[in-house]
Design an enzyme around this catalytic site. Structure first.
Site, PDB file in Angstrom:
ATOM      1  N   LEU A  17      -4.059   9.567 -16.852  1.00 28.52           N
ATOM      2  CA  LEU A  17      -3.795  10.515 -17.146  1.00 28.52           C
ATOM      3  C   LEU A  17      -2.336  10.750 -17.066  1.00 28.52           C
ATOM      4  O   LEU A  17      -1.794  11.815 -17.429  1.00 28.52           O
ATOM      5  CB  LEU A  17      -4.918  11.814 -16.787  1.00 28.52           C
ATOM      6  CG  LEU A  17      -5.778  11.329 -16.710  1.00 28.52           C
ATOM      7  CD1 LEU A  17      -7.008  12.487 -16.591  1.00 28.52           C
ATOM      8  CD2 LEU A  17      -6.377  11.037 -18.640  1.00 28.52           C
ATOM      9  N   ASP A  73       3.852   4.961  -8.304  1.00 34.53           N
ATOM     10  CA  ASP A  73       4.406   6.261  -8.802  1.00 34.53           C
ATOM     11  C   ASP A  73       5.563   6.817  -8.038  1.00 34.53           C
ATOM     12  O   ASP A  73       6.796   7.870  -8.577  1.00 34.53           O
ATOM     13  CB  ASP A  73       2.769   7.465  -8.525  1.00 34.53           C
ATOM     14  CG  ASP A  73       2.200   7.701  -9.805  1.00 34.53           C
ATOM     15  OD1 ASP A  73       2.502   7.029 -10.897  1.00 34.53           O
ATOM     16  OD2 ASP A  73       1.090   7.377  -9.008  1.00 34.53           O
ATOM     17  N   THR A 191     -14.764  19.644 -23.922  1.00 33.55           N
ATOM     18  CA  THR A 191     -14.941  20.559 -22.650  1.00 33.55           C
ATOM     19  C   THR A 191     -15.702  20.273 -21.669  1.00 33.55           C
ATOM     20  O   THR A 191     -14.993  20.239 -20.616  1.00 33.55           O
ATOM     21  CB  THR A 191     -14.732  22.220 -22.357  1.00 33.55           C
ATOM     22  OG1 THR A 191     -15.930  22.566 -22.835  1.00 33.55           O
ATOM     23  CG2 THR A 191     -13.508  22.605 -24.003  1.00 33.55           C
ATOM     24  N   CYS A 384      17.161 -10.600  -7.558  1.00 37.24           N
ATOM     25  CA  CYS A 384      15.960 -11.511  -7.029  1.00 37.24           C
ATOM     26  C   CYS A 384      16.393 -12.401  -7.636  1.00 37.24           C
ATOM     27  O   CYS A 384      17.042 -13.718  -7.492  1.00 37.24           O
ATOM     28  CB  CYS A 384      15.207 -10.751  -5.936  1.00 37.24           C
ATOM     29  SG  CYS A 384      14.369 -10.509  -5.080  1.00 37.24           S
ATOM     30  N   LEU A 385      14.296 -13.459  -7.408  1.00 34.52           N
ATOM     31  CA  LEU A 385      14.353 -14.422  -7.897  1.00 34.52           C
ATOM     32  C   LEU A 385      15.457 -14.727  -9.030  1.00 34.52           C
ATOM     33  O   LEU A 385      16.070 -16.167  -9.442  1.00 34.52           O
ATOM     34  CB  LEU A 385      12.356 -14.112  -8.485  1.00 34.52           C
ATOM     35  CG  LEU A 385      11.995 -16.136  -8.356  1.00 34.52           C
ATOM     36  CD1 LEU A 385      12.277 -16.904  -7.487  1.00 34.52           C
ATOM     37  CD2 LEU A 385      11.288 -16.453  -9.348  1.00 34.52           C
ATOM     38  N   GLU A 408      10.862 -22.213  -1.793  1.00 36.22           N
ATOM     39  CA  GLU A 408      10.193 -21.416  -2.311  1.00 36.22           C
ATOM     40  C   GLU A 408       9.228 -22.277  -3.481  1.00 36.22           C
ATOM     41  O   GLU A 408       8.046 -22.568  -3.158  1.00 36.22           O
ATOM     42  CB  GLU A 408       9.884 -20.193  -3.000  1.00 36.22           C
ATOM     43  CG  GLU A 408       8.711 -19.098  -3.433  1.00 36.22           C
ATOM     44  CD  GLU A 408       9.544 -18.052  -3.727  1.00 36.22           C
ATOM     45  OE1 GLU A 408      10.195 -17.812  -4.064  1.00 36.22           O
ATOM     46  OE2 GLU A 408       7.974 -16.910  -4.043  1.00 36.22           O
ATOM     47  N   HIS A 510      17.853  -5.824  -5.779  1.00 34.39           N
ATOM     48  CA  HIS A 510      17.057  -4.527  -6.610  1.00 34.39           C
ATOM     49  C   HIS A 510      17.372  -3.208  -6.759  1.00 34.39           C
ATOM     50  O   HIS A 510      16.962  -2.325  -6.210  1.00 34.39           O
ATOM     51  CB  HIS A 510      15.257  -4.116  -6.258  1.00 34.39           C
ATOM     52  CG  HIS A 510      14.796  -5.369  -6.225  1.00 34.39           C
ATOM     53  ND1 HIS A 510      13.913  -5.904  -6.753  1.00 34.39           N
ATOM     54  CD2 HIS A 510      14.269  -6.276  -5.070  1.00 34.39           C
ATOM     55  CE1 HIS A 510      13.161  -7.023  -6.609  1.00 34.39           C
ATOM     56  NE2 HIS A 510      13.574  -7.544  -5.371  1.00 34.39           N
ATOM     57  N   GLU A 512      17.600  -1.194  -9.374  1.00 39.31           N
ATOM     58  CA  GLU A 512      16.525  -1.072  -9.904  1.00 39.31           C
ATOM     59  C   GLU A 512      15.378   0.036  -9.454  1.00 39.31           C
ATOM     60  O   GLU A 512      15.493   1.405 -10.430  1.00 39.31           O
ATOM     61  CB  GLU A 512      15.117  -1.593 -11.235  1.00 39.31           C
ATOM     62  CG  GLU A 512      14.304  -2.270 -10.384  1.00 39.31           C
ATOM     63  CD  GLU A 512      14.763  -3.843  -9.536  1.00 39.31           C
ATOM     64  OE1 GLU A 512      16.216  -4.318  -9.482  1.00 39.31           O
ATOM     65  OE2 GLU A 512      13.939  -4.359  -9.177  1.00 39.31           O
TER      66      GLU A 512
HETATM   67  N1  GLN Z   1      10.180 -14.839  -4.228  1.00 36.68           N
HETATM   68  C1  GLN Z   1      11.990 -14.611  -4.487  1.00 36.68           C
HETATM   69  C2  GLN Z   1      12.050 -15.201  -2.649  1.00 36.68           C
HETATM   70  O1  GLN Z   1      10.939 -14.509  -1.715  1.00 36.68           O
HETATM   71  C3  GLN Z   1      12.791 -13.380  -4.914  1.00 36.68           C
HETATM   72  C4  GLN Z   1      11.577 -12.682  -4.780  1.00 36.68           C
HETATM   73  C5  GLN Z   1      12.305 -11.100  -5.618  1.00 36.68           C
HETATM   74  O2  GLN Z   1      11.736 -11.339  -6.247  1.00 36.68           O
HETATM   75  N2  GLN Z   1      11.865 -10.119  -5.483  1.00 36.68           N
HETATM   76  O3  GLN Z   1      12.869 -14.782  -1.915  1.00 36.68           O
END
Ligand code: GLN
Length: 537
Positions: A17, A73, A191, A384-385, A408, A510, A512
């Site tokens: 919600l 959140d 309601t 990142c990745l 990886e 990151h 973002e």
């Molecule tokens: N898998 C990659 C690492 O561990 C990238 C991690 C990610 O994108 N947050 O380095």
């Protein structure tokens, strides 16, 4: 007696919600009225944190400056309030039990039988009061995950009941978020589900002080009166939360409904006429009146679920407004991207973002997308990745290391251009063990990132185990993959840029997570700007 005021937000009738958005919107209104507010999320699941959850399960994992892996959140809280959250802002049942069991092992309960009441409930109360007692906030809003009546929420509801009894109504209150469904066959809003969920709360001894009613249609005065009467709240405390076109409208909608005034009155705090949302509304105006539209491709493997990339999508909204442009984000599944279709899927885009991720699935598709953006000079951001894929792509297609890959994806790689970080080599546990939280990065003058940030050193949030392999740095740089950001202490490569490209940036961190309504992230702002320029040519 504590001066801090506590607001508890519970949910009834249905999940999803938007408790987080209501909590964040209320917090925003209280903040612009001069109060210091923080928001906390209590999650009733047994994972110690959501870091080990697959994004399909629970959406994105949000990371704080102090390295907590948290519920998404918390991202809303930061985006609305422009104030960082921390470890203390997200607590799960797993964390509560872990801590109580550790205390039991240390003998701290002095031979007592350890029980849900009082030991688990006391631990919950302590976790709530940590924020209230730290001296930084006048008001703590605690959102209780899940829906009342769930077995796993019971200890939380009991903890709240006790806190309300201890603190009294002028220092604590319960806001219950509920759904008023519309039955089209009957042409009526109903309601009864709300009455039942309020009753369920009452069975646990907890009375709702305010009802926030999610609805697709306006609530009439009659209906508000009926809800107030049967749910035992003041009529002014029945708040309508009608579907909005953007979550960023919700603070204004709550202001119109006087949710903040109802809260302040209960707390015996002044309710001044003037609420200054100028900066917020400035953002909304730009967001709603874009002068241009651009399309960015979001290449990822969790694209079926919008919440998996929540912070990225929100960062584009902030950066779009800053550039007065509507950013249409086109999700592209990396698993189904290959040489035969990459041009079709990518060529019309004004920008390409390769998303963060883990594991092997969808890797080759991401590399294809990087290559297309690089060769066709489409603005590119790898996160990142996504940055690691950019390094692999460059190594393969420019340096000629055809077998370049990350450890990886291939533990016995011959050319591991992305390597496991040294300090990760002995780590066996998966939870909370990555390189997490804010780390410094020094920027190279003259680079696109320096242009974006206008700073010599930045602090950005991380969540990874693998890193750029410095053994390949010389070759890569000589071939045109520049290193424009590095950790000043360790030399870890944080940012790469392609030399002969208008805007090609890969970042190990990151960005973002740090984008907010009032502080759009400089890198997203610059990326959107580059995409806008590209779209015009
Ligand atoms: N898998 C990659 C690492 O561990 C990238 C991690 C990610 O994108 N947050 O380095």
């Amino acid at each position: 007696m504590s001066q801090t005021k506590y607001i508890f937000v519970t949910g009834g009738v249905s999940s999803s919600l938007g408790k987080g958005i209501i909590a964040a919107s209320l917090a925003k209104l209280l903040q612009v009225r001069g109060h210091k507010v923080t928001i906390q999320k209590l999650d009733p699941y047994i994972n110690v944190d959501p870091g080990t959850l697959n994004p399909y399960e629970h959406g994105e994992c949000y990371v704080t400056d102090d390295g907590a892996e948290t519920d998404l959140d918390l991202g809303h809280y930061e985006r609305f309030l422009n104030v960082p959250t921390s470890q203390a802002n997200n607590v799960t049942t797993g964390r509560i039990y872990q801590s109580v069991i550790q205390k039991e092992r240390r003998g701290e309960f002095l031979g007592k039988t350890v029980q849900v009441v009082p030991h688990i409930t006391n631990e919950i109360k302590e976790r709530i009061q940590i924020l209230g007692n730290c001296g930084e906030y006048d008001i703590v809003i605690t959102e209780i995950g899940g829906t009342v009546g769930d077995i796993e929420s019971l200890p939380y509801i009991e903890a709240v009941r006790q806190m309300k009894w201890e603190l009294g109504d002028d220092h604590s209150m319960v806001i219950h978020l509920t759904l008023i469904p519309y039955l089209s066959a009957a042409g009526e809003l109903k309601t009864k589900p709300t009455q039942h969920s309020v009753k369920t709360l009452m069975e646990s001894g907890l009375k709702a002080d305010v009802l926030v009613c999610r609805t697709e249609h306006e609530l009439s005065d009659d209906l508000r009166r009926k809800l107030a009467l049967f749910c035992n709240v003041k009529q002014e405390a029945v708040i309508q939360s009608i579907d909005a076109s953007t979550i960023y409208d919700v603070p204004n909608l709550m202001l119109e409904e006087k949710l903040d005034a109802v809260v302040l009155r209960q707390f015996n705090l002044p309710v001044e006429e003037n609420v200054d949302l100028t900066a917020w509304n400035g953002f909304l105006k730009k967001h709603k009146n874009p002068k241009n539209t651009i399309t960015i491709g979001l290449i990822g493997k969790y694209v079926e679920l919008q919440d998996s990339y929540k912070s990225i999508l929100e960062a584009f909204i902030h950066a779009g407004a800053a550039n007065e442009v509507k950013v249409k984000v086109e999700s592209i599944h990396s698993e189904y991207l290959d040489s035969s279709n990459v041009a079709d899927k990518v060529k019309h885009l004004d920008g390409v973002l390769v998303a963060p991720g883990f594991g092997e699935r969808g890797i080759e598709g991401k590399i294809k997308a990087v290559q297309y953006a690089r060769e066709n000079k489409i603005p590119f951001l790898g996160i990142c990745l996504g940055m690691q894929m950019a390094v692999i792509e460059y190594s393969r297609n420019v340096l000629g290391l055809k077998d370049a890959i990350s450890i990886e994806q291939d533990e016995s790689a011959v050319n591991p251009v992305i390597n496991l970080m040294e300090e990760q080599k002995d780590v066996t546990d998966k939870g909370g063990t990555m390189r997490l939280g804010a780390w410094k990065c020094a920027l190279e003058k003259g680079s696109n990132v320096y242009d974006a940030y206008q700073e010599d050193e930045i602090l950005e949030r991380h969540r990874h185990r693998y890193e750029y392999n410095n053994e390949y740095k010389k070759q890569l740089e000589a071939a045109g993959l520049l290193t424009t950001g590095t950790n000043p202490k360790t030399g870890l490569v944080e940012i790469v840029e392609v030399k002969d490209h208008p805007w090609f940036v890969g970042v190990q961190y990151h960005p973002e997570y740090k984008s907010t309504v009032l502080k759009p992230h400089p890198l997203f702002v610059a990326f959107v700007k580059a995409a806008l320029n590209y779209s015009k040519n």
